[in-house]
Design an enzyme around this catalytic site. Structure first.
Site, PDB file in Angstrom:
ATOM      1  N   ASP A 155     -25.006 -49.056  77.307  1.00 38.97           N
ATOM      2  CA  ASP A 155     -24.704 -50.335  77.938  1.00 38.97           C
ATOM      3  C   ASP A 155     -23.268 -50.749  77.602  1.00 38.97           C
ATOM      4  O   ASP A 155     -22.829 -50.649  76.458  1.00 38.97           O
ATOM      5  CB  ASP A 155     -25.694 -51.382  77.414  1.00 38.97           C
ATOM      6  CG  ASP A 155     -25.468 -52.756  77.998  1.00 38.97           C
ATOM      7  OD1 ASP A 155     -25.624 -52.903  79.213  1.00 38.97           O
ATOM      8  OD2 ASP A 155     -25.146 -53.669  77.224  1.00 38.97           O
TER       9      ASP A 155
ATOM     10  N   GLU B 217     -22.197 -46.829  81.062  1.00 42.50           N
ATOM     11  CA  GLU B 217     -21.913 -47.924  81.974  1.00 42.50           C
ATOM     12  C   GLU B 217     -20.429 -48.233  81.728  1.00 42.50           C
ATOM     13  O   GLU B 217     -20.086 -48.868  80.736  1.00 42.50           O
ATOM     14  CB  GLU B 217     -22.782 -49.143  81.666  1.00 42.50           C
ATOM     15  CG  GLU B 217     -22.545 -50.290  82.638  1.00 42.50           C
ATOM     16  CD  GLU B 217     -23.357 -51.529  82.298  1.00 42.50           C
ATOM     17  OE1 GLU B 217     -23.875 -52.177  83.231  1.00 42.50           O
ATOM     18  OE2 GLU B 217     -23.467 -51.865  81.097  1.00 42.50           O
TER      19      GLU B 217
END
Length: 679
Positions: free
Chosen positions: A339, A375
């Site tokens: 993330d 990401e």
């Protein structure tokens, strides 16, 4: 209690032995670390010892009588000096960052905050009654990963939330719904296997805490992107801890499905300077977190969540690496999705493609062979870094998402960029010698509209989140077919379904690795909420009773077509040049009338149709393969002239998104009609 032995500075955490346990806690600025022992209920403190030795920055000691199952917490003594980054407060019971199991979930309470609401005075209320207790656990046994691993070029990813996937699944026993045990149930595994996905990406499972503004709104954090104890599965998702997670992974492996964990290493749930003191903040705030230059009482906030972990420093880097090895070895997971990965590669000066965390992963023998997915953005300066991660990594491609949405919405001047995206986004990946498969393509994900909502809502509807619809992005590139939200008009509903099928077909027929968001294959809606992070209820769960099984069969057909046709999954860049003795180029970009696209065609701001004719040469025992794809984003049907078939061959239509089930309605002709808004 008998006299403590010095113990060892390795390994960090609490390690049970024959007659007790070794305890080792890292802190560069603490003056003392205490171990607090609790009864079996985790409610009453039954003992407290100060770790007797310090080696470098590790406090340690061997504590007799501790056995697997013992409950414990930590207290740290040191300076309270927020201006210099120090927030020590022995009134706060701290969760060991190396804990692998907790006796309960994190819950907000005023006592866990390290300072009073005035922001200046230390809060000396004892937080122990309101903090989870770590449970001493034996190290998990090494678990095998899927063997052989799924090659990148054959990977189809399915992103799911452990709780939301099975919470309303009638075929799963009610007692376990919403847990890893439920995901391991044959009914859950069968859906994924029948769909044709090769890899599931589990949204965060590490124990997390709710953001402090949610409780007054009657809400809780559902997504889990707010971790505190990185190595401990949250009791909500895995009441059985690591053993339950490992059994879930094994069940998916039994169906030939890989498991990736979505991990949040960019920040913790301790939040900004007004947040709770639960673990790292109390152990050594100045070392674990990146603070602002000139005012260490405040945090750098590249993640937009209140704080940023300093993974370019040894202690935080080690914690991150030990966490990844913990899941790779102890649960047998096959990889990780990171993330806000740009944050993980930041130094004080900004993003560094040679950052310590990236280099550590590249050399780690337990991790370097796994699937690693970034990401590739955060909220800090220069935060968008698509294409900048190491060669073997995959990256979520938001440019693909936005361009494909804009093309099918009908935006002008999108045709050239659309071709770039469906060909693998060479502009982002090829220049660094990376293959197309490293572009993880997606149209929808957990963050944003579901597929059904993308074609049914022109704007977000996040009122249920309690923030007056201010949260969530406004850049949705969505459309509603003239009616916002649910419609009783059969024509509107059919138009939306046709667009959904076209978007799914585009995703599976593109170069790169497709990612499907949970429930999009079933028509799942969040009623226009594009930021459902705080919606732990039917709004976010899959409604299996109303699932569109026909759409699921269509997605399975797309996955099967992609798997069977090498021209669709070949992991090489398209050059528009012949690749074998046939003289047929690997790609021909054509107009519907059969002519090769010219410069003026690419520059036509109103261009809405494109034909891609793909050719893969013979390889080993596999013959040459040809696939032609027509994209018609316009509102009128078109006649398409297919490329001339090779001698002894003819074209057959395999997928037609104009049909309810995607089944072809014509075959074997040199020309054919492609309906409006269809692939």
């Amino acid at each position: 209690m008998t006299r403590l032995e010095p113990g060892s500075p390795e390994t960090l955490g609490v390690t049970a032995g024959a007659d007790g346990a070794n305890v080792a806690v890292w802190s560069a600025h603490a003056t003392a670390i205490e171990l607090c022992l609790f009864d079996a209920a985790g409610e009453t403190e039954v003992g407290r010892v100060t770790l007797p030795e310090r080696t470098g920055d590790v406090f340690h000691g061997f504590v007799p009588g501790i056995t697997p199952g013992s409950r414990y917490g930590l207290r740290a003594h040191g300076p309270w000096d927020p201006r210099h980054g120090h927030r020590f407060n022995p009134a706060k019971l701290l969760v060991d960052p190396y804990a692998t199991a907790l006796d309960r979930r994190f819950a907000p309470h005023p006592s866990v905050f390290g300072q009073r609401p005035d922001g200046r005075t230390r809060n000396d209320d004892d937080s122990a009654p309101h903090v989870p207790k770590a449970i001493v656990a034996d190290p998990p046994s090494a678990r095998p990963r899927l063997a052989p691993p799924v090659p990148w070029e054959r990977t189809v990813v399915y992103e799911l939330h452990v709780r939301g996937f099975t919470r309303a699944h009638a075929a799963v026993p009610e007692a376990v719904r919403g847990t890893c045990a439920a995901l391991a149930h044959p009914a859950a595994v069968a859906h994924l296997a029948n769909l044709g996905v090769t890899t599931v990406e589990l949204m965060p499972i590490a124990a997390w805490v709710d953001e402090r503004h949610l409780a007054p709104l009657g809400l809780t954090n559902y997504w889990g992107y707010n971790p505190v104890a990185f190595m401990a599965p949250d009791p909500l998702l895995a009441p059985g801890g690591m053993a339950e997670l490992a059994a879930c992974v094994a069940a998916l492996h039994g169906a030939g499905i890989e498991v990736l964990l979505d991990v949040v290493l960019n920040h913790t749930g301790e939040g900004d300077e007004h947040g709770p003191t639960l673990s790292l903040r109390g152990l050594d705030n100045a070392s674990y977190y990146r603070t602002r230059h000139g005012d260490a009482s405040r945090y750098a906030d590249d993640a937009g969540c209140g704080n940023t972990l300093a993974l370019d420093r040894p202690a935080a880097l080690r914690l991150a690496m030990d966490t990844l090895r913990h899941y790779a070895i102890g649960a047998g997971v096959d990889g990780f999705r990171f993330d806000l990965a740009t944050t993980l590669a930041r130094r004080d000066s900004g993003f560094d493609p040679a950052a310590p965390f990236l280099q550590a992963l590249e050399q780690d023998p337990a991790l370097r062979g796994l699937k690693l997915v970034a990401e590739p953005w955060d909220l800090g300066p220069g935060g968008h870094r698509l294409g900048a991660f190491p060669a073997g990594w995959g990256e979520w491609n938001d440019r693909y998402r936005d361009t494909v949405r804009r093309f099918w919405r009908g935006d002008e001047a999108t045709l050239g960029d659309f071709a770039t995206r469906i060909a693998g986004s060479a502009d982002a990946f090829a220049r660094r010698g990376r293959p197309p498969s490293r572009s993880v393509n997606f149209v929808c994900a957990h963050d944003g509209f579901t597929l059904a909502d993308l074609v049914s809502h022109g704007r977000k509807h996040n009122e249920a989140n309690g923030e007056s619809n201010r949260d969530g992005t406004d850049a949705n590139h969505s459309w509603n077919h003239g009616c916002e939200g649910p419609s009783a008009n059969a024509g509107v509903r059919e138009a939306r379904m046709r667009d959904a099928r076209a978007l799914l077909a585009t995703l599976f027929l593109s170069r790169g690795t497709p990612l499907v968001s949970m429930g999009d294959e079933l028509g799942r809606t969040q009623r226009g909420n594009n930021n459902a992070y705080a919606q732990d209820g039917p709004l976010s769960w899959i409604d299996w009773a109303s699932a569109d099984e026909g759409l699921a069969r269509f997605v399975a057909a797309l996955a099967r077509l992609r798997r069977e046709r090498r021209a669709l999954h070949a992991d090489r860049w398209l050059a528009g040049e012949p690749v074998d003795d046939s003289g047929i180029p690997d790609v021909e970009w054509r107009r519907p009338d059969g002519r090769v696209m010219a410069r003026e065609d690419w520059e036509d701001r109103h261009g809405r149709a494109l034909v891609a004719a793909l050719h893969a040469p013979a390889s080993g025992e596999s013959p040459a393969d040809r696939v032609a794809i027509a994209f018609n984003g316009g509102h009128a049907a078109i006649e398409v002239r297919w490329p001339d078939a090779r001698e002894g061959f003819r074209w057959r239509r395999a997928i037609d998104t104009a049909a309810d089930d995607g089944s072809p309605v014509a075959a074997g002709a040199a020309t054919g009609t492609v309906a409006a808004r269809a692939v």
